[in-house]
Design a protein around this motif. Structure first.
Motif, PDB file in Angstrom:
ATOM      1  N   ARG B  53      -0.963  -3.645  -6.753  1.00 16.26           N
ATOM      2  CA  ARG B  53      -2.297  -3.493  -6.159  1.00 16.26           C
ATOM      3  C   ARG B  53      -3.139  -4.730  -6.457  1.00 16.26           C
ATOM      4  O   ARG B  53      -3.127  -5.226  -7.586  1.00 16.26           O
ATOM      5  N   ASP B  56      -8.423  -3.581  -3.098  1.00 18.45           N
ATOM      6  CA  ASP B  56      -8.205  -2.419  -2.236  1.00 18.45           C
ATOM      7  C   ASP B  56      -7.019  -2.591  -1.304  1.00 18.45           C
ATOM      8  O   ASP B  56      -6.997  -2.046  -0.193  1.00 18.45           O
ATOM      9  N   THR B  57      -6.031  -3.358  -1.775  1.00 14.93           N
ATOM     10  CA  THR B  57      -4.806  -3.540  -1.001  1.00 14.93           C
ATOM     11  C   THR B  57      -3.599  -3.215  -1.860  1.00 14.93           C
ATOM     12  O   THR B  57      -3.506  -3.642  -3.012  1.00 14.93           O
ATOM     13  N   TYR B  59       0.451  -3.650  -2.142  1.00 17.70           N
ATOM     14  CA  TYR B  59       1.535  -4.485  -1.631  1.00 17.70           C
ATOM     15  C   TYR B  59       2.880  -3.808  -1.856  1.00 17.70           C
ATOM     16  O   TYR B  59       3.127  -3.225  -2.919  1.00 17.70           O
ATOM     17  N   PRO B 107       0.568  -0.507   7.713  1.00 11.57           N
ATOM     18  CA  PRO B 107       0.611  -1.734   6.912  1.00 11.57           C
ATOM     19  C   PRO B 107       0.660  -2.978   7.786  1.00 11.57           C
ATOM     20  O   PRO B 107       1.133  -2.944   8.921  1.00 11.57           O
ATOM     21  N   GLU B 115      -0.571 -15.440   0.217  1.00 18.98           N
ATOM     22  CA  GLU B 115      -0.760 -13.993   0.031  1.00 18.98           C
ATOM     23  C   GLU B 115       0.579 -13.323  -0.302  1.00 18.98           C
ATOM     24  O   GLU B 115       0.636 -12.375  -1.082  1.00 18.98           O
ATOM     25  N   ALA B 150       1.218  -5.316   3.403  1.00 20.98           N
ATOM     26  CA  ALA B 150      -0.074  -5.033   2.770  1.00 20.98           C
ATOM     27  C   ALA B 150      -0.644  -3.765   3.395  1.00 20.98           C
ATOM     28  O   ALA B 150      -0.714  -3.648   4.621  1.00 20.98           O
ATOM     29  N   SER B 152      -3.923  -1.209   3.343  1.00 22.51           N
ATOM     30  CA  SER B 152      -5.302  -0.991   2.886  1.00 22.51           C
ATOM     31  C   SER B 152      -5.415   0.354   2.178  1.00 22.51           C
ATOM     32  O   SER B 152      -4.800   1.341   2.581  1.00 22.51           O
TER      33      SER B 152
END
Lengths: 214, 214
Positions: B53, B56-57, B59, B107, B115, B150, B152
């Protein structure tokens, strides 16, 4: 032998697949919670829930109002045990040691009262062996509020990874510690319900579990 | 505050829902494996996988060939911690103490190399804090073989049950032991990779974890 349908045949990491029914039973019988996947309004929904097994049938239960049980289309039930973190020299070779089972199928709603009770017994005993015989059995009203589903184990796969990291040959000489950090589940000391009025000892079938857990 | 969409608003057991973003972070940050639910060929598929994390994402990653990541439709990611078995006087009131989080969303496939690396770092550090800085970083070829997604955390729910059983009032006088059998995860002693040629000590960031686990 387990099934060999397309969705239970591993596309990758084939060497991690186990194929005996006993392997499936071992993963299921060692668990307490599964993750039940359903499709609700076109979207996936993954709900943790308990389960029990009788022979080649997995039993699930829940409130008659549960959204995850209202849907009786295809489901996928996954049971996962995390056994350790695999620490490699390279980030890429980091991994997990685990045992997991996936079961695909369309569950059957159990209507027969005897099978309902047998399913609930299997679920209770999976969580707490010995509890069914000592606890107060479900009333007719409680049974009416409970949905029991039966899922055949006909279509299932098992995947296991154990052992040390698999770093690339050329990474092995790097001066980086590599190995496995094992993870275990252990029971804590039983915590009596504060509303118990009588001084009851912890029953043997509960006390005996507080040895190192499965 | 967490979202209040229909699928993140509990229909039942509303008293078990937590609504602060910090509650969501706490459940996610304490975990190592999530269960990723996707719809593949119309059927649900639930796959255990690791995650990380950043704010607020969430992975996720996997091989570019993984069936569960090829699908970039709606997903549901569930993280569950089993904290204990709730042993009641009645079978019906048996329960589990747990903390769980469910995240819904579609996602995004991460294309930006920076990223990608940040996501992989978050995933690695979630499993093994401190490893990213000591391990060999991914090569261009390894990155090309890895899909990073990713998700949210905008649409999520948290559900927690803790504490003693909730037997019906009339069952409380039954001469049946009731309470909670707590369950903990603990680390075992690190197991060095037998292919290590040099005598390397277990690094502090690994050795220090073998105290009672989260």
């Amino acid at each position: 032998m387990l099934s060999t349908t397309p969705r239970t045949t591993l596309g990758r990491s084939k060497h991690r697949a186990l194929s005996r029914r006993e392997d499936l039973y071992a993963v299921l019988d060692a668990g307490m919670v599964c993750h039940l996947g359903v499709v609700a309004d076109g979207s996936p929904m993954v709900v943790p829930t308990c389960y029990g097994r009788i022979d080649d049938t997995l039993y699930l239960h829940g409130s008659t109002g549960a959204a995850s049980l209202r849907n009786t289309g295809e489901v996928c039930v996954t049971v996962t045990h995390l056994d350790g973190i695999v620490l490699a020299r390279s980030v890429f070779s980091h991994s997990l040691n685990y045992r997991s089972a996936m079961i695909y199928g369309r569950p059957r709603r159990v209507e027969d009262p005897e099978e309902c009770l047998a399913g609930l017994r299997a679920i209770t005993e999976q969580l707490a062996p010995g509890q069914w015989d000592v606890a107060r059995k479900p009333t007719r009203k409680e049974l009416a509020a409970t949905t029991v589903l039966a899922l055949s184990l006909a279509e299932a796969s098992v995947k296991v990874r154990q052992g040390p990291p698999n770093d690339d040959e050329e990474d092995r000489a790097l001066p980086i510690w590599a190995g496995v950090l094992p993870l275990h589940q252990v029971w804590g000391a039983p915590e009596p319900d504060p509303t118990m009025t009588a001084e009851l000892p912890v029953p043997a079938h509960i006390a005996s579990r507080t040895a190192p857990a499965r």
